[in-house]
Enzyme design. Structure first.
Site, mmCIF file in Angstrom:
data_model
loop_
_atom_site.group_PDB
_atom_site.id
_atom_site.type_symbol
_atom_site.label_atom_id
_atom_site.label_comp_id
_atom_site.label_asym_id
_atom_site.label_seq_id
_atom_site.Cartn_x
_atom_site.Cartn_y
_atom_site.Cartn_z
ATOM 1 C CD GLU A 1 20.938 3.320 59.066
ATOM 2 O OE1 GLU A 1 21.768 3.687 58.266
ATOM 3 O OE2 GLU A 1 20.653 4.265 60.070
ATOM 4 C CB SER B 1 26.036 6.525 56.049
ATOM 5 O OG SER B 1 27.019 7.248 54.989
ATOM 6 C CD GLU C 1 25.553 11.704 67.680
ATOM 7 O OE1 GLU C 1 25.143 10.581 67.838
ATOM 8 O OE2 GLU C 1 25.981 12.314 68.555
ATOM 9 C CG LEU C 2 28.631 7.304 62.427
ATOM 10 C CD1 LEU C 2 29.813 6.303 62.402
ATOM 11 C CD2 LEU C 2 28.881 8.273 61.451
ATOM 12 C CD GLN D 1 13.233 8.879 54.399
ATOM 13 O OE1 GLN D 1 13.819 9.026 53.381
ATOM 14 N NE2 GLN D 1 12.020 9.747 54.885
ATOM 15 N N PRO E 1 16.547 17.730 58.281
ATOM 16 C CG PRO E 1 15.789 18.055 55.864
ATOM 17 C CD PRO E 1 15.439 17.549 57.310
ATOM 18 C CB CYS F 1 20.183 7.778 63.219
ATOM 19 S SG CYS F 1 19.861 9.083 64.239
ATOM 20 C CB SER F 2 17.366 6.060 67.150
ATOM 21 O OG SER F 2 16.505 7.296 66.812
ATOM 22 C CE LYS G 1 27.936 18.900 52.428
ATOM 23 N NZ LYS G 1 26.757 18.035 51.742
ATOM 24 C CG LEU H 1 15.924 18.544 65.092
ATOM 25 C CD1 LEU H 1 15.835 19.904 65.977
ATOM 26 C CD2 LEU H 1 14.800 17.522 65.392
HETATM 27 P P1 NAD Z 1 25.652 10.488 54.165
HETATM 28 O O1 NAD Z 1 26.839 9.802 55.055
HETATM 29 O O2 NAD Z 1 25.345 10.177 52.828
HETATM 30 O O3 NAD Z 1 25.808 12.183 54.070
HETATM 31 C C1 NAD Z 1 25.943 12.767 55.142
HETATM 32 C C2 NAD Z 1 26.511 14.028 54.933
HETATM 33 O O4 NAD Z 1 27.971 13.687 54.729
HETATM 34 C C3 NAD Z 1 25.924 14.810 53.799
HETATM 35 O O5 NAD Z 1 26.058 16.129 54.149
HETATM 36 C C4 NAD Z 1 26.854 14.627 52.657
HETATM 37 O O6 NAD Z 1 26.740 15.420 51.530
HETATM 38 C C5 NAD Z 1 28.237 14.365 53.435
HETATM 39 N N1 NAD Z 1 29.142 13.778 52.753
HETATM 40 C C6 NAD Z 1 28.850 12.481 51.803
HETATM 41 N N2 NAD Z 1 30.373 12.419 51.503
HETATM 42 C C7 NAD Z 1 31.024 13.010 52.027
HETATM 43 C C8 NAD Z 1 32.553 12.966 52.196
HETATM 44 N N3 NAD Z 1 33.369 12.059 51.436
HETATM 45 N N4 NAD Z 1 33.264 13.896 53.124
HETATM 46 C C9 NAD Z 1 32.521 14.569 53.834
HETATM 47 N N5 NAD Z 1 31.099 14.767 53.699
HETATM 48 C C10 NAD Z 1 30.532 13.910 52.792
HETATM 49 O O7 NAD Z 1 24.164 10.228 55.157
HETATM 50 P P2 NAD Z 1 22.678 10.590 54.708
HETATM 51 O O8 NAD Z 1 22.231 9.571 53.568
HETATM 52 O O9 NAD Z 1 22.527 12.039 54.561
HETATM 53 O O10 NAD Z 1 21.806 10.168 55.987
HETATM 54 C C11 NAD Z 1 21.347 9.095 56.551
HETATM 55 C C12 NAD Z 1 22.560 8.499 57.591
HETATM 56 O O11 NAD Z 1 22.602 9.109 58.791
HETATM 57 C C13 NAD Z 1 22.071 7.206 57.921
HETATM 58 O O12 NAD Z 1 22.998 6.147 58.198
HETATM 59 C C14 NAD Z 1 21.614 7.690 59.234
HETATM 60 O O13 NAD Z 1 21.740 6.369 60.337
HETATM 61 C C15 NAD Z 1 22.448 8.455 59.601
HETATM 62 N N6 NAD Z 1 21.849 9.375 60.709
HETATM 63 C C16 NAD Z 1 22.552 9.324 62.206
HETATM 64 C C17 NAD Z 1 22.068 10.112 63.110
HETATM 65 C C18 NAD Z 1 22.590 9.967 64.554
HETATM 66 O O14 NAD Z 1 22.349 10.621 65.396
HETATM 67 N N7 NAD Z 1 23.178 9.005 64.790
HETATM 68 C C19 NAD Z 1 20.833 11.025 62.972
HETATM 69 C C20 NAD Z 1 20.516 11.069 61.507
HETATM 70 C C21 NAD Z 1 20.994 10.334 60.559
#
Ligand code: NAD
Length: 500
Positions: free
Chosen positions: A390, A236, A257-258, A289, A161, A291-292, A182, A163
């Site tokens: 994933e 995601s 960053e997905l 949990q 959160p 992403c990588s 956000k 970081l």
């Molecule tokens: P998520 O996509 O559910 O949520 C991420 C953020 O987006 C949250 O703050 C959420 O409230 C917000 N959000 C949700 N719907 C939205 C919308 N319609 N418009 C704008 N914002 C919206 O992801 P999560 O469950 O919080 O995190 C897990 C995912 O994050 C995993 O897929 C993971 O691989 C990825 N992740 C990637 C990296 C990276 O560096 N590539 C790092 C950490 C996590």
């Protein structure tokens, strides 16, 4: 073991240097260890987002004129503030997210280091300004400046959160932007405390704002807001697509960053004991949990039985417990939703014919909370769901291969391209495989170590753009060319026409 600490502060939204109430309802903060409600956060809506963007826009007018050295001063003070509150921040991170306290402490140390690192890059940015560009013409002098973009919106996930927020907030502020953050509704507590620390550090009002709330209520308006100059998103694939589409309507750049499904290739010449440690860390750290996380393991056939036997023993020896226990190495996953999603994946794995080597259920000694045993599947084939999708939990899918070409081919057969790892005693082979892997980050003889100085980001459906290092700062700047005509000669492009 520390089992009690300061209660989670009851915060509102942080807008324009003040705590404000939201228009929407408050959302529960749930402790993943036992499912109890331990606090609440404000649920912002589009009106709150408007106020935050307006405050950030106003602050940008002054903040953009500060020098990198001035901004570095604020960033260093925030870093000191994070360090001073390390134990309570780590405690709250563990309560909010469920990660082992040892991991939470390491995360908070990384946050403090991130503010310091970008303070140094902010100072260096001053030195990088007005760099000459050789345009090959003696009549002209060209130079470039890196300028901030404006109001940056940072939308972040729950797995790291504070970081993940720092990875965006630090470079964005260092480059002279103002920020509206956000955080995830599942873990916002320490991001709100970051706002409190920034305030104590004297950061001018409006430079850093935090709006908490649901993605659809607060995240969506922040992605489509015309007052936002860039959207930096981690989360995601599905949400990333929606955020990117929303920003595209305003022709605003994004960083994505997905998700990932990172492969780890193990060759037969490896040191099995050392390798098993990295395999375990690559999938069980932060309860998988990450992403990588190296969640697809490819083992060379000749060593598979021996390696899997040791991996099973190692997985079964990991301490799964109250995450506040300093020896805990696997805590609960973040939420009930995530817990049932992971258990469903495990059922699908079994149904599709993968063999459960170990784990696969709630640990018998932990009947409350969102716990899942370290889980390893064998005999997974590339068409299976648990190989392709994933899972974002402590679930490892393993398969075997015969030779290098086959390993690389299977590793690259994925919609994702975030991380990848290769383990072998043959250095040349490691380099060859590293170059062949389709990923933004490749680890050799390890998995997951992450450095502030090195670029982070993926290819394919894992996103685009890079965070961290110099790349992370440059992503929050616009390059301006300034060209001077320095000759005394007249341009003389238009021949004088004699009027008839
Ligand atoms: P998520 O996509 O559910 O949520 C991420 C953020 O987006 C949250 O703050 C959420 O409230 C917000 N959000 C949700 N719907 C939205 C919308 N319609 N418009 C704008 N914002 C919206 O992801 P999560 O469950 O919080 O995190 C897990 C995912 O994050 C995993 O897929 C993971 O691989 C990825 N992740 C990637 C990296 C990276 O560096 N590539 C790092 C950490 C996590």
């Amino acid at each position: 073991m520390v089992t009690s600490g300061p209660p989670i502060p009851q915060r509102g939204l942080f807008i324009n240097g003040q705590w404000e109430s939201s228009s929407g309802r408050r959302l529960d903060v749930i402790n993943p260890f036992d499912g109890s409600v331990i606090g609440s956060i404000a649920g912002a809506d589009s009106h709150d987002v408007d106020r935050a963007v307006a405050a950030a826009s106003k602050a940008f007018k002054t903040w953009k004129k500060t020098s990198g050295t001035q901004r570095a001063g604020y960033l260093r003070k925030i870093s000191d503030g994070v360090k001073a509150r390390r134990s309570e921040l780590a405690y709250w991170e563990t309560l909010d997210n469920g990660k082992p306290i040892a991991e939470a402490e390491a995360d908070i140390d990384d946050v403090a280091a991130c503010f310091n690192y970008y303070a140094t890059l902010a100072e260096k940015l001053d030195e990088r300004q007005d760099q000459r560009v050789d345009v090959g013409e003696e009549d002209f002098l060209s130079s470039v400046r890196r300028e901030p973009l404006g109001v940056v919106s940072a939308i972040t996930p729950w797995n790291y959160p504070q970081l993940m927020a720092a990875w965006k907030v630090c470079p964005a502020l260092a480059a002279g932007n103002t920020v509206v953050l956000k955080p995830s509704e599942l873990a916002s507590v320490t991001c709100l405390e970051l706002a409190a620390i920034a305030h104590e550090a004297g950061l001018p009002p409006g430079v850093f704002n935090v709006v908490t709330g649901l993605g659809r209520d607060a995240g969506a308006p922040l992605s489509s807001h015309p007052g936002v100059a860039k959207v930096a998103f981690t989360g995601s694939v599905e949400t990333g697509r929606a955020v990117n589409l929303a920003a595209a309507q305003n022709l605003r750049p994004t960083t994505m960053e997905l998700g990932g499904k990172s492969p780890m290739i193990i060759f037969e010449d490896c040191d099995i004991d050392k390798t098993v440690e990295w395999i375990a860390f690559g999938i069980f750290a932060n309860s998988g949990q990450i992403c990588s996380a190296t969640s697809r393991l490819l083992i060379q056939k000749s060593i598979a039985p021996q390696l899997l036997q040791k991996l099973k023993a190692r997985a079964e020896s990991i301490k799964v417990s109250n995450p506040l226990d300093p020896d805990c190495r696997l805590g609960p996953v973040v939420s009930e939703g995530q817990h049932s999603k992971i258990l469903k994946y495990i059922e699908v794995g079994k149904k599709e014919g993968a063999k459960l080597l170990t784990g696969g259920a709630r640990p018998p000694h932990l009947q409350k909370g969102f716990f899942i045993q370290p889980t390893v599947f064998t005999d997974v084939t590339p068409d299976m769901t648990i190989w392709r999708q994933e899972i974002f939990g402590p679930v490892l899918a393993t398969a075997t291969f015969t030779d290098e070409a086959e390993a690389v081919r299977i590793a690259n057969e994925s919609e994702f391209g975030l991380g990848a790892a290769v383990v072998s005693a043959d250095k040349q082979r490691c380099q060859r495989v590293a170059r062949a892997l389709e990923a933004g980050i490749v680890w050799i003889n390890c998995s997951q170590p992450t450095f502030l100085q090195a670029p982070w980001g993926g290819t394919k459906n894992s996103g685009f753009g890079r965070e961290l290092g110099q790349w992370g700062l440059d992503a929050f700047t616009s390059v301006k060319q300034i060209t001077s005509y320095i000759s005394d000669a007249k341009l003389d492009w238009y021949p004088e026409m004699v009027k008839s």
